[in-house]
Design a protein around this motif. Structure first.
Motif, PDB file in Angstrom:
ATOM      1  N   SER A   1      73.832  93.137 -55.599  1.00 51.71           N
ATOM      2  CA  SER A   1      73.238  91.814 -55.364  1.00 51.71           C
ATOM      3  C   SER A   1      73.769  90.861 -56.414  1.00 51.71           C
ATOM      4  O   SER A   1      73.946  91.237 -57.580  1.00 51.71           O
ATOM      5  N   ILE A   2      74.024  89.626 -56.015  1.00 52.11           N
ATOM      6  CA  ILE A   2      74.489  88.625 -56.982  1.00 52.11           C
ATOM      7  C   ILE A   2      73.766  87.302 -56.750  1.00 52.11           C
ATOM      8  O   ILE A   2      73.296  87.012 -55.651  1.00 52.11           O
ATOM      9  N   ILE A   3      73.663  86.536 -57.823  1.00 54.63           N
ATOM     10  CA  ILE A   3      73.098  85.192 -57.772  1.00 54.63           C
ATOM     11  C   ILE A   3      74.216  84.193 -58.039  1.00 54.63           C
ATOM     12  O   ILE A   3      74.904  84.270 -59.067  1.00 54.63           O
ATOM     13  N   ILE A   4      74.400  83.258 -57.112  1.00 52.03           N
ATOM     14  CA  ILE A   4      75.399  82.202 -57.278  1.00 52.03           C
ATOM     15  C   ILE A   4      74.656  80.900 -57.551  1.00 52.03           C
ATOM     16  O   ILE A   4      73.755  80.516 -56.799  1.00 52.03           O
ATOM     17  N   GLY A   5      75.022  80.239 -58.617  1.00 55.56           N
ATOM     18  CA  GLY A   5      74.395  78.965 -58.958  1.00 55.56           C
ATOM     19  C   GLY A   5      75.347  77.805 -58.762  1.00 55.56           C
ATOM     20  O   GLY A   5      76.567  77.969 -58.828  1.00 55.56           O
ATOM     21  N   THR A   6      74.774  76.646 -58.504  1.00 53.69           N
ATOM     22  CA  THR A   6      75.595  75.433 -58.442  1.00 53.69           C
ATOM     23  C   THR A   6      75.526  74.711 -59.781  1.00 53.69           C
ATOM     24  O   THR A   6      74.612  74.918 -60.569  1.00 53.69           O
ATOM     25  N   ALA A   7      76.488  73.856 -60.016  1.00 53.86           N
ATOM     26  CA  ALA A   7      76.482  72.973 -61.186  1.00 53.86           C
ATOM     27  C   ALA A   7      77.313  71.756 -60.836  1.00 53.86           C
ATOM     28  O   ALA A   7      78.244  71.828 -60.023  1.00 53.86           O
ATOM     29  N   GLY A   8      76.973  70.624 -61.423  1.00 59.24           N
ATOM     30  CA  GLY A   8      77.746  69.414 -61.157  1.00 59.24           C
ATOM     31  C   GLY A   8      76.896  68.154 -61.181  1.00 59.24           C
ATOM     32  O   GLY A   8      75.668  68.206 -61.238  1.00 59.24           O
ATOM     33  N   HIS A   9      77.572  67.024 -61.150  1.00 59.50           N
ATOM     34  CA  HIS A   9      76.959  65.703 -61.253  1.00 59.50           C
ATOM     35  C   HIS A   9      76.067  65.406 -60.040  1.00 59.50           C
ATOM     36  O   HIS A   9      76.229  65.982 -58.970  1.00 59.50           O
ATOM     37  N   ILE A  10      75.120  64.488 -60.250  1.00 52.25           N
ATOM     38  CA  ILE A  10      74.234  64.068 -59.166  1.00 52.25           C
ATOM     39  C   ILE A  10      75.050  63.481 -58.006  1.00 52.25           C
ATOM     40  O   ILE A  10      76.063  62.800 -58.200  1.00 52.25           O
TER      41      ILE A  10
END
Length: 625
Positions: A3-12
């Motif tokens: 199992s893996i968790i993918i996160g987002t990141a980035g500007h509004i």
């Protein structure tokens, strides 16, 4: 498959939420305010299949704390950058946070490509490569997508579906830990908490602890991806139904964990690095610490300096305003109170430290060496920095946030090689034990040479002189006593073969004192009378009395009243026989029993009370049963 968790990141407004909706069909903006404003405020969650979960984070600068909460438990990141805007302020801040938190795997997603032409796209890609140069994303693929037209979505999705087979996650043989990011109540169920399992395994009906409150709890039920399950493990998004606990007791930042490993603290020692171009941080500054899913206020005590400069890494102690609970090598983000900007991050090196003074630079350097070590290397390094004491499994477990059994497995491999000595589930390097043993023998040998008429030396003094803690000192002396290297008696210690050498005159005097005590029975001569009888000065007389006491010839009671040991032993038998017939006895009755006076019976009875034979009951004595 992992199992893996993918996160987002980035500007509004760079399309993170819409991208996840295109991939999963799930809108992660669950709050009404988010849907009305079109802005992600808090964390959002979705899943692609049973193995892949997403955490969507807000991009607005006001909600960076929620972003840190989200990415603190991810295995993989999608850094999303809109093609029309390119690299923006929060792109850079989010990327810096990812690096500070030790995220090592990820891809870059260039969104909204339908809004720009090819030439502009190439310029944006060049800016992105400049941003990630020298980082974990330097060699990363850049996926070009449009959530509006669907271009590139299938290619991205196909790639993400391969990740569970290619990413190796931590084994389940670790202490269970799940930082809590949401808490709510459900009618008919009670309190439910959600979070990402960052280590270990947990099963239904298992007992866990809520930290830092230290509240034992039982798990009633659990879900993963909306389905009832009987266990959850590393990188699972879990909803856990807790038995008999009010929602108000729990908050974001608490975590569920294993009882034998974690415990609350208000102080940690860590390695802290300020990011480039940040303002210097001064000693005792108050800052915000983002640790796991929690946000805390702490003061920074810098070791060895008054200031941390931009780009500098050093050892600090963080003093928190409330109890927290952390694990060894946990990572955190540090932000200023005002303005709320990210200024650095760190790694926890000691979860239960002593308070270090600013000048204790060497102690700080010792801890910093732990950064590059694996668990076995850390264990042996910990032995080396604690050379004068035994260390138990529980201490190792709490210091390194692993099960005691995992430490024991590491140590067992070296028992047979005689690298490690184990006593009562406590451990020491054999080389350190041998050195301490030689120091004890040398100390006692020299002490016997200087004081040949003293039977032994007070254990506490010997242990203190050798610089050992009391528990370690007693363990080593007990071990040496069993090996017949030393002998322990009445709180004293001597070399096993040592004997006090007395002259014939001294032996004759001892015989005289012994005869006088026996003849006088329970009305012994006092200290002064005995000294005058043998015609000795006070120092010499005291020396012989101490030798007689250590040889169990006499007992010295309160008021310097001395009784022959055989009479003390006989008195115990007399009292036992008396109380077998009588429920209790007054001082007068017992005085008659011993054929003595009040002057002697009171110290005698107090002595028998002290050894637990009798006990006082008002103005009478009874057998202590």
């Amino acid at each position: 498959m992992n199992s893996i968790i993918i996160g987002t990141a980035g500007h509004i407004d760079h399309g993170k939420t819409l991208l996840i909706k295109q991939l999963t069909g799930i809108d992660t903006d669950r709050l009404q305010e988010e849907q009305e404003r079109g802005v992600t405020i808090d964390l959002g969650f979705a899943f692609l299949n049973k193995y892949i979960s997403f955490i969507d984070v807000p991009g607005h600068e006001r909600f960076v704390k929620n972003m840190v909460t989200g990415v603190s438990s991810i295995d993989y990141v999608m850094l999303v950058i809109a093609a029309d805007d390119g690299v923006m302020v929060q792109t850079k801040e989010h990327f810096e946070i990812l690096r500070l938190l030790g995220v090592e795997l990820g891809i870059i997603v260039l969104s909204k490509i339908d809004l720009v032409d090819r030439d502009w796209l190439e310029l944006v890609k060049e800016d992105i490569r400049n941003l990630v140069e020298g980082s974990f994303l330097e060699e990363s693929q850049i996926f070009q997508v449009s959530s509006k037209t669907g271009e590139g979505i299938k290619e991205l999705k196909d790639f993400l579906l391969t990740l569970p087979d290619t990413i190796t996650t931590q084994s389940e043989n670790k202490p269970f830990r799940m930082p809590i990011d949401r808490v709510f109540s459900m009618k008919g169920y009670g309190t439910v908490v959600t979070g990402t399992v960052i280590s270990g395994l947990c099963t239904i009906n298992e007992k866990v602890i809520l930290f830092p409150q230290n509240i034992p709890l039982k798990i009633r039920g659990m879900q993963c991806h909306g389905n009832d399950v009987v266990k959850v493990g590393k990188s699972d998004r879990a909803a856990i139904n807790l038995q008999s606990l009010e929602k108000s007791v729990i908050k974001r930042g608490n975590f569920l964990g294993s009882s034998e490993v974690f415990y609350p603290t208000k102080i940690i020692t860590c390695s802290l690095r300020l990011i480039d171009n940040s303002k210097p941080l001064s000693y005792n500054s108050k800052v915000r610490i983002h640790l796991g899913t929690g946000e805390y206020i702490a003061r920074v005590r810098i070791i060895g300096s008054d200031l941390i400069e931009s780009g500098m890494e050093t050892i600090v102690q963080l003093i928190f305003e409330e109890d927290i609970c952390v694990g060894f090598k946990d990572r955190f983000i540090i932000r200023r109170l005002s303005p709320m900007t990210t200024i650095g991050g760190g790694i926890v090196l000691d979860v239960s430290p002593k308070i270090l003074r600013k000048k204790e630079i060497e102690s700080a350097k010792i801890l910093q060496n732990l950064l590059g070590l694996n668990l076995k290397e850390s264990v042996f390094y910990y032995f080396n920095i604690n050379p004068n004491r035994f260390i138990n499994l529980q201490e190792f477990s709490q210091k390194f946030s692993v099960f005691p059994s995992e430490i024991e497995l590491i140590l067992q491999k070296d028992y047979s090689k005689e690298i490690i000595l184990s006593l009562d589930k406590c451990f020491m390097l054999k080389s350190d034990f041998n050195r301490i043993e030689m120091n004890i023998i040398e100390f006692l040998y020299k002490s016997h040479e200087k004081n040949s008429d003293i039977l032994g030396f007070i254990e506490i003094d010997v242990i203190s002189y050798l610089g050992l803690d009391m528990d370690t000192g007693i363990k080593i002396l007990s071990y040496l006593d069993k090996k017949k290297i030393v002998k322990r008696f009445k709180g004293k210690v001597a070399l096993f073969d040592f004997q006090v050498k007395l002259s014939s005159e001294q032996n004759n005097i001892i015989a005289i004192i012994e005869r006088e005590l026996l003849m006088s029975a329970y009305k012994p001569p006092d200290y002064k009378q005995l000294k005058e009888k043998v015609n000795l000065d006070e120092d010499e007389f005291n020396k012989l009395i101490i030798i007689m006491r250590e040889r169990d010839i006499l007992q010295i009671l309160e008021g310097k009243i001395m009784f022959h040991q055989s009479l003390i032993d006989k008195g115990q038998d007399q009292l036992t026989e008396f109380f077998n017939v009588n429920e209790n006895g007054s001082v007068s009755e017992l005085k008659e029993l011993f054929q003595t006076s009040r002057k002697y019976i009171i110290p005698l009875l107090n002595y028998y009370d002290s050894i637990g034979l009798t006990r006082r009951d008002g103005d009478k004595r009874r057998l202590n049963i």
